[in-house]
Design an enzyme around this catalytic site. Sequence first.
Site, PDB file in Angstrom:
ATOM      1  N   LYS A  94      60.300  36.849  66.151  1.00 29.01           N
ATOM      2  CA  LYS A  94      58.909  36.387  66.264  1.00 29.01           C
ATOM      3  C   LYS A  94      58.771  34.960  65.735  1.00 29.01           C
ATOM      4  O   LYS A  94      58.161  34.108  66.359  1.00 29.01           O
ATOM      5  CB  LYS A  94      57.971  37.317  65.483  1.00 29.01           C
ATOM      6  CG  LYS A  94      56.576  36.755  65.300  1.00 29.01           C
ATOM      7  CD  LYS A  94      55.660  37.695  64.559  1.00 29.01           C
ATOM      8  CE  LYS A  94      55.647  37.526  63.068  1.00 29.01           C
ATOM      9  NZ  LYS A  94      55.028  36.261  62.584  1.00 29.01           N
ATOM     10  N   ASN A  95      59.374  34.726  64.572  1.00 23.72           N
ATOM     11  CA  ASN A  95      59.182  33.414  63.950  1.00 23.72           C
ATOM     12  C   ASN A  95      60.013  32.316  64.602  1.00 23.72           C
ATOM     13  O   ASN A  95      59.878  31.147  64.259  1.00 23.72           O
ATOM     14  CB  ASN A  95      59.456  33.491  62.439  1.00 23.72           C
ATOM     15  CG  ASN A  95      58.339  34.246  61.720  1.00 23.72           C
ATOM     16  OD1 ASN A  95      57.324  34.589  62.330  1.00 23.72           O
ATOM     17  ND2 ASN A  95      58.534  34.500  60.444  1.00 23.72           N
ATOM     18  N   CYS A 116      44.008  33.864  54.946  1.00 22.41           N
ATOM     19  CA  CYS A 116      44.286  35.160  55.563  1.00 22.41           C
ATOM     20  C   CYS A 116      44.571  36.162  54.471  1.00 22.41           C
ATOM     21  O   CYS A 116      44.472  35.833  53.288  1.00 22.41           O
ATOM     22  CB  CYS A 116      45.446  35.073  56.538  1.00 22.41           C
ATOM     23  SG  CYS A 116      47.020  34.909  55.726  1.00 22.41           S
ATOM     24  N   ARG A 120      46.906  29.702  52.770  1.00 19.70           N
ATOM     25  CA  ARG A 120      47.614  29.037  53.864  1.00 19.70           C
ATOM     26  C   ARG A 120      47.094  27.614  54.167  1.00 19.70           C
ATOM     27  O   ARG A 120      46.612  27.346  55.276  1.00 19.70           O
ATOM     28  CB  ARG A 120      47.568  29.880  55.155  1.00 19.70           C
ATOM     29  CG  ARG A 120      47.863  31.354  54.988  1.00 19.70           C
ATOM     30  CD  ARG A 120      49.290  31.713  54.796  1.00 19.70           C
ATOM     31  NE  ARG A 120      50.183  31.560  55.900  1.00 19.70           N
ATOM     32  CZ  ARG A 120      50.735  32.539  56.609  1.00 19.70           C
ATOM     33  NH1 ARG A 120      50.368  33.771  56.393  1.00 19.70           N
ATOM     34  NH2 ARG A 120      51.632  32.301  57.521  1.00 19.70           N
ATOM     35  N   ASP A 159      58.689  38.055  53.572  1.00 21.91           N
ATOM     36  CA  ASP A 159      58.320  38.974  54.660  1.00 21.91           C
ATOM     37  C   ASP A 159      59.014  40.340  54.540  1.00 21.91           C
ATOM     38  O   ASP A 159      58.737  41.239  55.338  1.00 21.91           O
ATOM     39  CB  ASP A 159      58.647  38.347  56.030  1.00 21.91           C
ATOM     40  CG  ASP A 159      57.668  37.247  56.405  1.00 21.91           C
ATOM     41  OD1 ASP A 159      56.679  37.049  55.676  1.00 21.91           O
ATOM     42  OD2 ASP A 159      57.899  36.564  57.421  1.00 21.91           O
ATOM     43  N   ARG A 182      51.611  42.858  65.949  1.00 20.37           N
ATOM     44  CA  ARG A 182      51.772  41.400  65.947  1.00 20.37           C
ATOM     45  C   ARG A 182      53.245  41.021  65.835  1.00 20.37           C
ATOM     46  O   ARG A 182      53.648  39.962  66.300  1.00 20.37           O
ATOM     47  CB  ARG A 182      51.049  40.798  64.745  1.00 20.37           C
ATOM     48  CG  ARG A 182      49.551  40.693  64.878  1.00 20.37           C
ATOM     49  CD  ARG A 182      48.996  39.875  63.728  1.00 20.37           C
ATOM     50  NE  ARG A 182      49.903  38.764  63.448  1.00 20.37           N
ATOM     51  CZ  ARG A 182      50.293  38.387  62.229  1.00 20.37           C
ATOM     52  NH1 ARG A 182      49.834  38.984  61.171  1.00 20.37           N
ATOM     53  NH2 ARG A 182      51.132  37.386  62.077  1.00 20.37           N
TER      54      ARG A 182
END
Length: 421
Positions: free
Chosen positions: A22-23, A116, A121, A304, A396
């Site tokens: 994803k990243n 968030c 952020r 993460d 997500r």
Amino acid sequence: MEKLVVVGGTKLEGEVTVSGSKNSILPIMAATLLCDGEAVIHRVPRLKDVLVMQQLLEFLGAKTKMEDKTMIIDARGVKPEKVTEILMRKLRASNLVIGPLLARFGEVQAAYPGGCAIGSRPMDLHVRGFQKLGVQVKEKYGYIEAKAKKIVGADIHLDFPSVGATENLMMAAALGSGTTILRNVAREPEILDLQNFLNLMGAKVSGAGLDVIKITGVSKLHSAEHEVIPDRIETGTHMVAAALSRGRVTVAKTIPEHVEPVMAKLREAGVTVNQGNDYVEVIAKERPRPIDVKTMPYPGFPTDMQPQIMVLMSIARGTSIVSESIFENRFKHVDELRRLGARIKIEGKIAVINGVPKLNGALVEATDLRAGAALLLAGLVAEDITVIENVHHLDRGYESIEQKYTQLGARVVRVNNGVRS
Ligand code: UD1
């Protein structure tokens, strides 16, 4: 509202294949905005975040097509449209289009991503870097307005190795004049993947994976074809799931080197981890030993993976400590884990986890992506039934998550308003 219903207690056994990262795919999709031609990207995971980035590229005027796991993007028709708050809030990483739009058009207007669930952020490192590249940045009514006659090479030192700032600045400097040196950059594997993609398009970028990146601006970038690297956080999540369930799982089509810190911590906890060229095998037979983890920029332990490893600590034979040094508010999963019987105390950025012999199923809520992953793992080992609300967070960042665990023997189903979906 979609929920996951998990019946805990099965040993996970078998093989699971990791999806594309994803990243990696998100900055690579943003980088296609620099391309004067067609970009073909393979191993694209079907994730909500990818879909939102695709919508953003289309909103800007790109043509995109998804065929199986390959995405084709033609950004030749793109215009520097104002990136609205709605798009920005749906996907924080949408701020990654700022660098490429600046490089290509010399102007961009984008809403601030805002805070968030896991922290505030900010974008100060991105902004200061852009300014060094000759960009004038104004901040107005929650929007960033940036303009540059042309991007000029500069020597930029990041106060902190921010992943997003490193990527945004790499992309901004790739099209332009002069040489840019980025110091104290993020060293995550996704940065190297972005460098590889940029170079395939004809950019001149070197140093990714180390502390200093050098970019020599070029006047045009051309068509390219690239395969995204495997997702190291998905890999780590499956490894912890296997360890928790005291099963035996091969996590296939991955890059073991990218999960070194997770392997090290699992071994410290008494879990057997075997590695091959492109797989890791995890075997666990008993309750884990307690371990301490401090999250750090790569190659340190990834933030993460912090919520997921905390689940393992929750059932360890003693007291473990987590120190979260990347995000200021990344303990939202703790309240939910407590509902399942975990004994965790928070002191600022430190969590003290007193291991209990077992967790018990309950109704819990995913507050963000990785918190959701942690709750799913907890549900897999908890006694009885765990119901996880707000599953959209998990979608997500994890492709076909319940199918993957079902394949390994878990009992997990998705329900929508009480109906199985
Ligand atoms: C990326 C990852 C995310 C991961 C994070 C840290 C993507 C799409 N997302 O997010 O999954 O959790 O790296 O590994 O790749 N910061 C500032 N000022 C800035 C930028 C960042 O203070 O201008 C701070 C942030 O608030 C945070 C820390 O730096 O506390 C790390 O952020 P950063 O590395 O930029 O993370 P992201 O790129 O947002």
